[in-house]
Design a protein around this motif. Structure first.
Motif, short mmCIF file in Angstrom:
data_model
loop_
_atom_site.label_atom_id
_atom_site.label_comp_id
_atom_site.label_asym_id
_atom_site.label_seq_id
_atom_site.Cartn_x
_atom_site.Cartn_y
_atom_site.Cartn_z
N ALA A 109 0.83 -1.20 0.00
CA ALA A 109 0.00 0.00 0.00
C ALA A 109 0.87 1.26 0.00
O ALA A 109 0.61 2.20 -0.76
CB ALA A 109 -0.94 -0.01 1.20
N GLU A 110 1.90 1.26 0.82
CA GLU A 110 2.79 2.43 0.89
C GLU A 110 3.50 2.67 -0.43
O GLU A 110 3.60 3.80 -0.90
CB GLU A 110 3.79 2.24 2.03
N GLN A 111 4.01 1.60 -1.03
CA GLN A 111 4.73 1.73 -2.31
C GLN A 111 3.81 2.23 -3.42
O GLN A 111 4.20 3.12 -4.18
CB GLN A 111 5.34 0.39 -2.70
N VAL A 112 2.62 1.66 -3.53
CA VAL A 112 1.69 2.11 -4.57
C VAL A 112 1.32 3.57 -4.34
O VAL A 112 1.32 4.38 -5.27
CB VAL A 112 0.43 1.20 -4.61
N LYS A 113 1.03 3.92 -3.10
CA LYS A 113 0.63 5.30 -2.78
C LYS A 113 1.74 6.30 -3.06
O LYS A 113 1.48 7.39 -3.58
CB LYS A 113 0.21 5.36 -1.30
N SER A 114 2.97 5.94 -2.74
CA SER A 114 4.07 6.90 -2.88
C SER A 114 4.76 6.89 -4.24
O SER A 114 5.35 7.89 -4.64
CB SER A 114 5.11 6.68 -1.77
N LYS A 115 4.70 5.78 -4.96
CA LYS A 115 5.47 5.65 -6.21
C LYS A 115 4.60 5.76 -7.47
O LYS A 115 5.12 6.04 -8.54
CB LYS A 115 6.20 4.30 -6.26
N TRP A 116 3.32 5.47 -7.35
CA TRP A 116 2.45 5.44 -8.52
C TRP A 116 1.38 6.52 -8.42
O TRP A 116 1.05 7.00 -7.35
CB TRP A 116 1.78 4.08 -8.67
N ASN A 117 0.83 6.84 -9.60
CA ASN A 117 -0.34 7.71 -9.68
C ASN A 117 -1.31 7.05 -10.65
O ASN A 117 -1.04 5.97 -11.17
CB ASN A 117 0.06 9.13 -10.09
N ASP A 118 -2.42 7.71 -10.90
CA ASP A 118 -3.44 7.09 -11.76
C ASP A 118 -2.89 6.78 -13.15
O ASP A 118 -3.20 5.72 -13.72
CB ASP A 118 -4.67 7.99 -11.86
N ALA A 119 -2.05 7.65 -13.69
CA ALA A 119 -1.48 7.40 -15.02
C ALA A 119 -0.53 6.21 -15.01
O ALA A 119 -0.45 5.46 -15.99
CB ALA A 119 -0.74 8.65 -15.52
N THR A 120 0.16 5.99 -13.90
CA THR A 120 1.09 4.87 -13.76
C THR A 120 0.37 3.53 -13.92
O THR A 120 0.95 2.56 -14.38
CB THR A 120 1.79 4.90 -12.39
N LEU A 121 -0.90 3.48 -13.54
CA LEU A 121 -1.65 2.23 -13.61
C LEU A 121 -1.86 1.76 -15.05
O LEU A 121 -2.17 0.60 -15.28
CB LEU A 121 -3.00 2.38 -12.91
N GLU A 122 -1.65 2.65 -16.02
CA GLU A 122 -1.77 2.30 -17.43
C GLU A 122 -0.47 1.74 -18.00
O GLU A 122 -0.46 1.13 -19.07
CB GLU A 122 -2.21 3.52 -18.25
N GLN A 123 0.64 1.95 -17.31
CA GLN A 123 1.93 1.43 -17.79
C GLN A 123 1.93 -0.08 -17.76
O GLN A 123 1.29 -0.70 -16.91
CB GLN A 123 3.08 1.97 -16.93
N GLU A 124 2.68 -0.68 -18.66
CA GLU A 124 2.74 -2.14 -18.77
C GLU A 124 4.08 -2.68 -18.30
O GLU A 124 5.12 -2.04 -18.48
CB GLU A 124 2.48 -2.58 -20.20
#
Length: 159
Positions: A92-107
């Motif tokens: 949870a911490e890594q996703v919250k701090s390292k990713w954003n909504d646009a990151t979820l589209e990366q493959e």
């Protein structure tokens, strides 16, 4: 597939609590219960849930604090519970701090296929649900009470 980090984090919190309830219902004596010889026992299923979070998220570049995929399963429920809490919080911490909504589209290359990160998070979560379900069947066979996860368990029914 998740399209918003906030949606994943809310869902992850619910699933995290559900898995903790199931792990909390285990006993050290139940850890060796398996459906049959040669199949995963409760210890291996619960440990697989823990190590899979580290392994799957690692394929996306996230650095999850916790046991490596090949780490031997602990001997006690308490150690498995502590390890799960650590990796679940770290994810949870890594996703919250390292990713954003646009990151979820990366493959990322996931087992020879290209998966969007939002898909990877969904698969990671459903993978956990799948194995948590297997554990509840083994728990019943071992004589343990199964906590309600998606509504009341049999023990919660009013006769």
């Amino acid at each position: 597939m998740y399209r918003k980090v906030s949606d994943f984090l809310a869902s992850w919190e619910h699933h995290n609590q559900a898995t903790q309830r199931v792990l909390g219902a285990l006993t050290d004596n139940s850890l060796n219960h398996a459906v049959a010889d040669g199949h995963r026992d409760i210890r291996r299923l619960s440990w697989h849930i823990v190590t899979s979070i580290v392994e799957m998220a690692g394929r996306t570049g996230l650095k999850i604090t916790g046991a490596a995929e090949d780490a031997p399963p602990p001997e006690s429920v308490a150690e498995i519970q502590d390890a799960y809490r650590m990796v679940a919080a770290s994810l949870a911490e890594q996703v919250k701090s390292k990713w954003n909504d646009a990151t979820l589209e990366q493959e990322d290359d996931m087992y020879g296929e290209m998966w969007r990160r939002g898909t990877t998070l969904l698969i990671l979560q459903t993978h956990e649900v799948h194995h948590r379900g297997q554990m509840t069947v083994l728990m019943r066979q071992a004589g343990l009470a199964v906590p309600g996860v998606y509504g009341p368990a049999k023990e919660d029914w009013k006769n």
